[in-house]
Design a protein around this motif. Structure first.
Motif, PDB file in Angstrom:
ATOM      1  N   THR A   1      -0.093   0.954  -6.161  1.00 44.52           N
ATOM      2  CA  THR A   1       0.827   0.951  -5.014  1.00 44.52           C
ATOM      3  C   THR A   1       2.159   1.616  -5.373  1.00 44.52           C
ATOM      4  N   MET A  37       6.889   2.862   4.403  1.00 46.51           N
ATOM      5  CA  MET A  37       6.459   4.184   3.954  1.00 46.51           C
ATOM      6  C   MET A  37       5.890   5.006   5.112  1.00 46.51           C
ATOM      7  N   ILE A  38       5.170   4.342   6.012  1.00 45.95           N
ATOM      8  CA  ILE A  38       4.468   5.034   7.091  1.00 45.95           C
ATOM      9  C   ILE A  38       5.373   5.436   8.253  1.00 45.95           C
ATOM     10  N   HIS A  48      -3.812   3.494  -0.809  1.00 44.73           N
ATOM     11  CA  HIS A  48      -2.894   2.368  -0.611  1.00 44.73           C
ATOM     12  C   HIS A  48      -3.333   1.538   0.593  1.00 44.73           C
ATOM     13  N   LEU A  49      -3.723   2.209   1.670  1.00 42.65           N
ATOM     14  CA  LEU A  49      -4.179   1.508   2.876  1.00 42.65           C
ATOM     15  C   LEU A  49      -5.393   0.624   2.589  1.00 42.65           C
ATOM     16  N   GLU A  99       6.229  -3.329   3.040  1.00 39.51           N
ATOM     17  CA  GLU A  99       6.394  -2.232   2.081  1.00 39.51           C
ATOM     18  C   GLU A  99       5.656  -0.975   2.540  1.00 39.51           C
ATOM     19  N   LEU A 100       4.409  -1.168   2.960  1.00 39.25           N
ATOM     20  CA  LEU A 100       3.585  -0.045   3.410  1.00 39.25           C
ATOM     21  C   LEU A 100       4.086   0.498   4.747  1.00 39.25           C
ATOM     22  N   GLN A 129       3.800   5.158  -3.693  1.00 35.46           N
ATOM     23  CA  GLN A 129       5.156   5.172  -3.134  1.00 35.46           C
ATOM     24  C   GLN A 129       6.001   6.300  -3.719  1.00 35.46           C
ATOM     25  N   SER A 162      -4.449  -2.348   0.573  1.00 37.75           N
ATOM     26  CA  SER A 162      -3.534  -3.268   1.264  1.00 37.75           C
ATOM     27  C   SER A 162      -4.123  -3.896   2.519  1.00 37.75           C
ATOM     28  N   LEU A 211      -2.043   7.949   0.349  1.00 29.34           N
ATOM     29  CA  LEU A 211      -1.756   6.905   1.333  1.00 29.34           C
ATOM     30  C   LEU A 211      -3.027   6.149   1.701  1.00 29.34           C
ATOM     31  N   ILE A 227      -0.010  -4.625   8.757  1.00 27.93           N
ATOM     32  CA  ILE A 227       0.413  -3.817   7.608  1.00 27.93           C
ATOM     33  C   ILE A 227       1.596  -4.526   6.948  1.00 27.93           C
TER      34      ILE A 227
END
Length: 308
Positions: free
Chosen positions: A120, A206-207, A135-136, A202-203, A124, A139, A132, A199
């Motif tokens: 993760t 980013m999105i 990470h998705l 943190e994620l 970032q 997460s 990404l 979500i």
């Protein structure tokens, strides 16, 4: 009365009939099992008996196939034979097949907490659309076909939810006796797989800025109108792990890692089951809920305390 037909002919007739009722990906899986495993053994036979099926099971176990895969073959075998019996093309008598007793339970492969965080953190600091996606998956627990089918419009940054409603897979298609593969976008594995997943902050952070400048109809992994297929993305993922010097873990291990972290955080099992899109909670319990020694001791002590 119809003439009796061999298993191969009955199989073809059954496929033609079954196509009317099931998804294209489902019939593809059936055909693949029949073509690769059932027809080479039973294709020329007019009758299939229990002893022959039991011998088939032992053969497949010897070839190194797992019980689940062989059980899937037996399901297809039974469907074909039952169809043949109904059409008076063969006789089907239910068979009772046994598997050798299994004592060893395979350990679920997941990322360590340290490697989980390394993945993760790396995404970032090194943002790409394909990174990404990894990470998705880690997460949210979504499957590889689901992330490949994900579009920007499926992510709502206002509510902080991802909408899972489709999947991509390459299927086997048999046309005029010639086999080929085809990439399709279809509804997910089961109706429970159509779901909404929150979500984490943190994620989402980013999105959000990315979401403002992308085309809503584009696929997330490519940021183009054309998607990437699971096999291609799986190869990318392998290189991703190598670059981080993380021991190889199957892509599905990201989903296992997400589920395990949820259970470790004392999330209730029903919620974890819904997030994963499992058909029933027993699947979640069997896969991820395994009390450790300390938990067992605690239960025993509590039980004896209640007697005093």
């Amino acid at each position: 009365m119809n003439d009796k037909k061999n298993f191969s002919t009955i199989s073809q007739l059954w496929v033609a009939d079954k196509k009317q009722y099931v998804k294209k990906s489902t019939i593809s899986a059936y055909i693949l099992l029949a073509e690769n495993h059932l027809l080479p053994v039973f294709g020329k036979q007019y009758q299939v008996n229990e002893d022959e099926v039991q011998a088939f099971v032992f053969l497949k176990l010897k070839q190194g196939l797992c019980k689940k895969t062989i059980m899937d073959m037996l399901i297809v075998l039974k469907m074909i034979l039952k169809y043949g019996d109904k059409q008076n093309l063969t006789q089907y008598k239910a068979f009772d097949i046994r598997f050798p007793t299994e004592y060893k339970k395979e350990k679920l492969e997941i990322l360590s907490r340290k490697d989980h965080k390394r993945v993760t953190n790396y995404v970032q600091e090194n943002f790409t659309f394909k990174n990404l996606g990894i990470h998705l998956c880690l997460s949210t627990g979504i499957r590889i076909g689901e992330v490949c089918a994900l579009k920007w419009e499926d992510i709502d940054t206002e509510t902080g939810l991802i909408h899972i409603n489709k999947t991509i897979q390459r299927i086997y298609v048999l046309e005029n006796g010639i086999g080929k593969t085809e990439l399709i976008i279809d509804s997910p594995k089961t109706k429970n797989s159509i779901r909404e997943i929150p979500i984490n902050r943190e994620l989402l952070k980013m999105i959000k800025p990315v979401k403002k400048i992308v085309n809503e109809s584009f696929f997330i992994l490519t940021n183009e109108a054309k998607p990437t297929e699971p096999r291609t993305y799986r190869n990318y993922y392998k290189k991703f792990l190598r670059n981080l010097h993380i021991p190889y873990l199957k892509f599905h291990g990201l989903r296992h890692s997400f589920a395990t972290r949820c259970i470790e955080s004392n999330c209730d099992y029903k919620t974890v089951s819904v997030l994963l899109g499992h058909s029933n909670i027993s699947t979640t319990l069997n896969l991820y809920v395994h009390p450790n020694t300390e938990q067992k001791k605690k239960v025993i002590n509590q039980m004896f305390k209640s007697l005093n």
